[in-house]
Design an enzyme around this catalytic site. Structure first.
Site, PDB file in Angstrom:
ATOM      1  N   GLU A 402       0.821  -1.214   0.000  1.00  0.00           N
ATOM      2  CA  GLU A 402       0.000   0.000   0.000  1.00  0.00           C
ATOM      3  C   GLU A 402       0.853   1.260   0.000  1.00  0.00           C
ATOM      4  OE1 GLU A 402      -3.806   2.045   0.209  1.00  0.00           O
ATOM      5  OE2 GLU A 402      -3.092   0.110  -0.505  1.00  0.00           O
ATOM      6  N   THR A 538     -11.898   7.700 -13.269  1.00  0.00           N
ATOM      7  CA  THR A 538     -10.910   7.189 -12.327  1.00  0.00           C
ATOM      8  C   THR A 538     -11.300   5.844 -11.747  1.00  0.00           C
ATOM      9  OG1 THR A 538      -9.464   7.877 -10.509  1.00  0.00           O
ATOM     10  CG2 THR A 538     -11.845   8.250 -10.227  1.00  0.00           C
TER      11      THR A 538
END
Length: 554
Positions: A402, A538
């Site tokens: 992440e 997006t």
């Protein structure tokens, strides 16, 4: 065939400014890219989609998301734990966590899966979603509503589905009331969301409530949650012939295109993060290409692709941001100086940290290069793709973390903003060129997304191989129970345990990009020759470009 992956010396050459009249970009000399269809791999991705959908439909529908381990459902969840250390990054994570916590029980996974089912032509699932969409009651929800998340997932998903059903797939589906209900529902949802823009400046409050409709009382909003509305709301205006939706989103965007005060623009085109709702003034000069800011930059070039007549100023702002990123933000780690990352910034001081979220940036630079006929941007985007690939190949699972950090090779090694790797990760950093600051993986798409853009720009089959490798690693690590789950530690065999949550964007993004990179050419695919008929929002929902700018192929 010319290789577009360039090393450190070539990266330095990319700092040269744009030429006045750049020649058209030709990835393979005089020829456009040639693409290879791999039906076996495309079919494997479609099977993963079906497994994910069947688990969701059986155990969670019409709730938002599947819990695949426990065969349950969720309507409200925040998947992030803020990392220790860097205050700027902690703020980004708190913002992202707050945004994603707002799930409203409207069937997020169904709407997010809609456009993917359409491009896969999975008509059984399409029919199920088409039957469901008219039944969604967008007037009612028990939770807070995120204007941003609701726009990119629901509004974007519905507008995209309508564009596909009435465009390239119109001969494959009956023109039933259900198809028109898709647009009706998009308009109904936007009408409920409009209250967010009712502020003194027109900068919206991202946090809304229905029942009764009201704003959440925020005093600021972020540039991603302001600047990632304009494509969906403008497209809705173009489809409905009602200009209000476009005007609302474009007025909010105007404060980001001309940021004030001037100190909030730390580098030309690179702006701060938070804007006051009262007057549209920025309150900081901190930013990056990661969470909280990312899709503002993404949409600048995508709006120009959507309609170059109306949005030339968006193009100019993207060029400014791209040039400054190349000039000021480029960073190479001390142990792997051939890798290229983009740093974050606090004022004019850099922070050598990045996120899986930021790995969309390679694809965005590539799209900018194709759209503007400027190979400098495409070549630089391919450098960023290589850097993000390294975050996958170095871990035990073959999946990137992440968040990750590195020590910059061009700055003093004793600088306060350039610390070395922690002792327990020094060996990993020596081999990998980065160290892991947050090890979880929440089914994110950005690395595969950038592989997709790299492949569509170059036709180089290595990007198909990289995408397939990533899909295989995710498939074997995250597959559990009735679907796929986020995992806790990508640097442990098996992923370190499951979080029991299948994100809706798994349907919309990971599976779509993994499929499209191996499937046949189609009108919704990204084009390298200026014949784009669609642009992806997006959330990877393909939105048809403005009327008159496409040549529809059957």
């Amino acid at each position: 065939m010319r290789s577009l992956s360039v090393g450190g010396s070539a990266a330095a050459a990319l700092l040269v400014g744009l030429s006045a009249a750049a020649p058209p970009f030709k990835p393979h000399g005089p020829h456009e890219p040639q693409y290879i269809v791999n039906q076996e791999r495309a079919r494997a991705v479609k099977e993963a989609f079906q497994v994910s959908w069947d688990g969701y439909y059986e155990h969670a529908f019409p709730h938002d998301s599947l819990r695949p381990v426990s065969n349950g459902y969720a309507d409200d969840r925040c998947v992030f734990l803020p990392p220790m250390g860097l205050p700027l990054l902690r703020w980004f994570w708190r913002l992202t966590c707050a945004r994603l916590a707002f799930r409203n029980g409207w069937g997020a996974s169904a709407v997010d899966a809609f456009s993917t089912a359409l491009v896969m032509e999975n008509w059984d699932v399409i029919d199920q979603i088409l039957e469901y969409v008219p039944t969604i009651d967008f007037n009612k929800t028990e939770t807070e509503v995120s204007l941003f998340e609701t726009t990119i997932r629901y509004l974007g998903g519905l507008v995209s589905a309508y564009d596909l059903l009435t465009g390239p797939l119109r001969d494959r589906v009956k023109q039933t009331p259900d198809v028109e209900a898709v647009l009706t529902q998009a308009k109904r949802l936007a009408n409920n969301l409009k209250i967010g823009f009712d502020t003194p400046s027109g900068v919206p409050d991202n946090n809304l409530y229905f029942n009764p409709p009201r704003k959440g009382g925020s005093t600021t909003n972020g540039i991603a949650t302001i600047g990632t509305l304009v494509l969906e709301w403008t497209r809705l205006s173009d489809l409905t012939k009602d200009p209000e939706y476009a005007k609302l989103s474009q007025k909010a965007e105007s404060y980001l295109l001309k940021p004030q005060p001037s100190w909030s623009e730390s580098f030309p085109g690179l702006i701060g993060t938070n804007v006051r709702l009262e007057d549209g003034q920025f309150v900081d000069g901190n930013g990056g290409w990661g969470g909280g800011t990312d899709s503002f930059y993404e949409y600048l070039i995508k709006m120009y692709l959507y309609d170059p007549d109306r949005f030339a100023d968006y193009r100019d702002r993207w060029i400014a941001a791209a040039d400054s990123s190349i000039k000021y933000l480029v960073s190479h780690p001390t142990t792997k100086p051939d890798l290229t990352f983009l740093a974050m910034w606090q004022g004019k001081e850099l922070r050598f940290v990045s996120q899986h979220l930021a790995c969309f940036n390679g694809g965005n630079f590539i799209l900018g290069g194709l759209t503007l006929n400027e190979p400098k941007y495409t070549d630089f985007g391919l450098l960023l793709v290589d850097g993000c690939r390294a975050t996958y190949t170095a871990t035990a699972t073959g999946i990137g973390p992440e968040t990750f950090r590195w020590q910059d090779s061009a700055r003093p090694l004793n600088a306060t903003n350039n610390p070395p790797a922690p002792a327990d990760q020094a060996a990993f950093y020596e081999d990998a060129g980065f160290w892991i600051s947050s090890a979880n993986y929440v089914l994110r798409p950005e690395v595969i997304e950038s592989y997709y853009y790299a492949y569509r720009a170059t036709g180089d089959p290595k990007y198909q191989e990289w995408a397939w490798e990533a899909f295989e690693r995710v498939n074997e690590t995250c597959r559990v129970g009735s679907g796929y789950s986020s995992v806790r530690d990508v640097n442990k065999e098996g992923g370190g345990g499951f979080d029991d949550f299948q994100e809706s964007f798994w349907f919309a993004e990971v599976l779509k990009y993994s499929y499209l990179i191996h499937s046949e050419d189609a009108s919704w695919q990204v084009k390298a020759d200026h014949t784009n008929e669609f642009v992806f929002n997006t959330e990877a929902h393909p939105v048809r470009v403005a009327a008159g700018r496409e040549t529809l192929k059957r």
